[in-house]
Design a protein around this motif. Structure first.
Motif, PDB file in Angstrom:
ATOM      1  N   PHE A 180     -25.680  32.752   4.560  1.00 45.19           N
ATOM      2  CA  PHE A 180     -25.058  31.916   3.533  1.00 45.19           C
ATOM      3  C   PHE A 180     -23.541  32.095   3.589  1.00 45.19           C
ATOM      4  CE2 PHE A 180     -29.234  33.127   2.074  1.00 45.19           C
ATOM      5  CZ  PHE A 180     -29.775  31.974   1.538  1.00 45.19           C
ATOM      6  N   ASN A 181     -22.833  31.007   3.471  1.00 47.74           N
ATOM      7  CA  ASN A 181     -21.381  31.053   3.376  1.00 47.74           C
ATOM      8  C   ASN A 181     -20.981  30.350   2.090  1.00 47.74           C
ATOM      9  OD1 ASN A 181     -18.615  31.067   3.707  1.00 47.74           O
ATOM     10  ND2 ASN A 181     -18.599  29.346   5.139  1.00 47.74           N
ATOM     11  N   ILE A 182     -20.586  31.118   1.104  1.00 50.45           N
ATOM     12  CA  ILE A 182     -20.158  30.563  -0.179  1.00 50.45           C
ATOM     13  C   ILE A 182     -18.659  30.304  -0.113  1.00 50.45           C
ATOM     14  CG2 ILE A 182     -20.083  30.896  -2.685  1.00 50.45           C
ATOM     15  CD1 ILE A 182     -22.278  33.067  -2.258  1.00 50.45           C
ATOM     16  N   ARG A 183     -18.290  29.025  -0.080  1.00 48.40           N
ATOM     17  CA  ARG A 183     -16.873  28.645  -0.050  1.00 48.40           C
ATOM     18  C   ARG A 183     -16.435  28.344  -1.480  1.00 48.40           C
ATOM     19  NH1 ARG A 183     -15.421  24.379   4.504  1.00 48.40           N
ATOM     20  NH2 ARG A 183     -13.366  24.951   3.683  1.00 48.40           N
ATOM     21  N   ILE A 184     -15.509  29.126  -1.974  1.00 47.18           N
ATOM     22  CA  ILE A 184     -15.083  29.034  -3.362  1.00 47.18           C
ATOM     23  C   ILE A 184     -14.057  27.915  -3.523  1.00 47.18           C
ATOM     24  CG2 ILE A 184     -14.007  30.261  -5.286  1.00 47.18           C
ATOM     25  CD1 ILE A 184     -15.128  32.849  -4.052  1.00 47.18           C
ATOM     26  N   ALA A 185     -14.417  26.914  -4.322  1.00 48.11           N
ATOM     27  CA  ALA A 185     -13.523  25.776  -4.561  1.00 48.11           C
ATOM     28  C   ALA A 185     -12.457  26.167  -5.575  1.00 48.11           C
ATOM     29  CB  ALA A 185     -14.316  24.582  -5.067  1.00 48.11           C
ATOM     30  N   ARG A 186     -11.237  25.765  -5.270  1.00 52.36           N
ATOM     31  CA  ARG A 186     -10.140  26.041  -6.203  1.00 52.36           C
ATOM     32  C   ARG A 186      -9.343  24.767  -6.413  1.00 52.36           C
ATOM     33  NH1 ARG A 186     -10.452  31.008  -3.475  1.00 52.36           N
ATOM     34  NH2 ARG A 186     -10.425  32.817  -4.860  1.00 52.36           N
ATOM     35  N   GLN A 187      -9.283  24.332  -7.640  1.00 51.42           N
ATOM     36  CA  GLN A 187      -8.413  23.208  -7.951  1.00 51.42           C
ATOM     37  C   GLN A 187      -7.108  23.768  -8.477  1.00 51.42           C
ATOM     38  OE1 GLN A 187      -9.883  20.083 -10.506  1.00 51.42           O
ATOM     39  NE2 GLN A 187      -8.158  18.804  -9.937  1.00 51.42           N
ATOM     40  N   VAL A 188      -6.028  23.419  -7.790  1.00 55.71           N
ATOM     41  CA  VAL A 188      -4.696  23.888  -8.199  1.00 55.71           C
ATOM     42  C   VAL A 188      -3.911  22.666  -8.638  1.00 55.71           C
ATOM     43  CG1 VAL A 188      -2.684  25.239  -7.553  1.00 55.71           C
ATOM     44  CG2 VAL A 188      -4.881  25.677  -6.426  1.00 55.71           C
ATOM     45  N   LYS A 189      -3.817  22.469  -9.938  1.00 56.63           N
ATOM     46  CA  LYS A 189      -3.139  21.284 -10.465  1.00 56.63           C
ATOM     47  C   LYS A 189      -1.624  21.449 -10.414  1.00 56.63           C
ATOM     48  CE  LYS A 189      -6.879  19.889 -13.585  1.00 56.63           C
ATOM     49  NZ  LYS A 189      -7.249  19.521 -14.968  1.00 56.63           N
TER      50      LYS A 189
END
Length: 324
Positions: free
Chosen positions: A125-134
């Motif tokens: 499993f590869n958990i890619r952490i989403a980051r929204q940088v406004k």
């Protein structure tokens, strides 16, 4: 920033390790790699480390070793205890979970007529952490908007892998949808073809990321078909897609532009010069389809904006702030 949604899908034993880990350490993690009978690994922007209790280590012999029970719990968590419910996503090799985070998987592939039907016995499993940088696109807006013709420029974001191109694209979409009073930019109708569910991070068709109040998203739709559908059905002023490169993409882009719709998209490359060696992209460069190029890099840090260039590939800015 560390995401609580990620912690909630982790197997019990692994979740316990992250629960006691200082938040400052967790905030910089970009990927968590769980592999059966292998050390638990986390990836940062430019390096990888193993997890040993509440700390990181470079020595794999000290790391937590992932078990079959961990893999089973992980699969149950991301499928909400129903493998059938994610069968279609398994064909693509990944599942998008709450918060827009993406879990890639490998294991035994079941294929029919040279097409993947499903993946069984998932062991990685590869958990890619989403980051929204406004706000990371705000300072670029004056260079991405034509104040004379009152429309955004056709824009191509050029970036090596994992340098923030999708993060920047997401914020450009949000800004153009919202509009910016300071720069006298009105809000635009934006349509997004999110082929791999990375831009909006949609769950059941609902975007998990903020793409602005005037944005419509086609989730898990092939780019070419999606662009044609949006032109016909949603009367967009802007169409945004991620990672172009094929001849079919080029034909669809031509249709978008001739329909009077502005295009914002991305491509993997280290520089504009590198694109000259790719026939399909080079053809678009020679035709001067793109009026702005935003180039990202890794120096001095990952996500640094190397420069913004015009349609003649002349630099408008010097090296500046990044998207990280």
């Amino acid at each position: 920033m560390w995401a609580q949604e990620v912690e909630e899908i982790l197997p019990k034993a692994i979740r316990a390790l992250f629960t006691i880990m200082p938040k400052g350490k967790k905030d910089e993690i970009q990927e968590i790699r769980i592999r059966l009978h292998q050390p638990l690994e986390v990836r940062f922007s430019q390096s990888g480390l193993y997890v040993s209790g509440p700390r990181f280590t470079t020595d794999y012999r000290d790391a937590y070793i992932c078990t079959r029970e961990d893999c089973m719990q992980m699969l149950q968590a991301i499928s909400n205890h129903s493998i059938y419910a994610i069968e279609e996503q398994l064909r693509q090799g990944y599942v998008t979970v709450a918060g827009g985070h993406r879990v890639g998987m490998t294991g035994k592939v079941i294929a029919e007529t040279n097409k993947i039907r499903t993946i069984q016995n998932v062991t990685s499993f590869n958990i890619r952490i989403a980051r929204q940088v406004k706000g990371i696109a705000t300072h670029l807006l004056p260079m991405l908007y034509d104040s004379i013709r009152k429309r955004p420029y056709h824009t191509l974001i050029v970036s090596p892998p994992q340098c923030g191109k999708t993060t920047l694209l997401r914020d450009v979409i949000r800004e153009m949808s919202l509009g910016n009073e300071h720069y006298h930019i009105p809000g635009h109708k934006v349509a997004v073809v999110d082929e791999r569910s990375e831009i909006a991070g949609s769950i059941n068709g609902v975007p998990q990321c903020d793409l602005g109040p005037r944005t419509d998203v086609l989730d898990a739709c092939p780019k070419v078909e999606g662009m044609m559908l949006l032109i016909r059905s949603m009367s967009p002023q802007i169409i945004a897609v991620d990672e172009i490169g094929t001849s079919a993409d080029a034909l669809a882009i031509d249709e978008v532009i001739h329909a009077g719709v502005q295009l914002i998209t991305t491509v993997h490359a280290h520089s504009i010069e590198e694109l000259l060696g790719r026939p399909t992209i080079n053809d678009m460069l020679q035709k001067k389809i793109f009026e702005r190029y935003v180039v990202l890099g890794r120096t001095p840090t990952v996500g640094t904006i190397i420069g913004v260039y015009d349609k003649n590939r002349l630099k408008l800015t010097q090296r500046g702030a990044g998207v990280g």
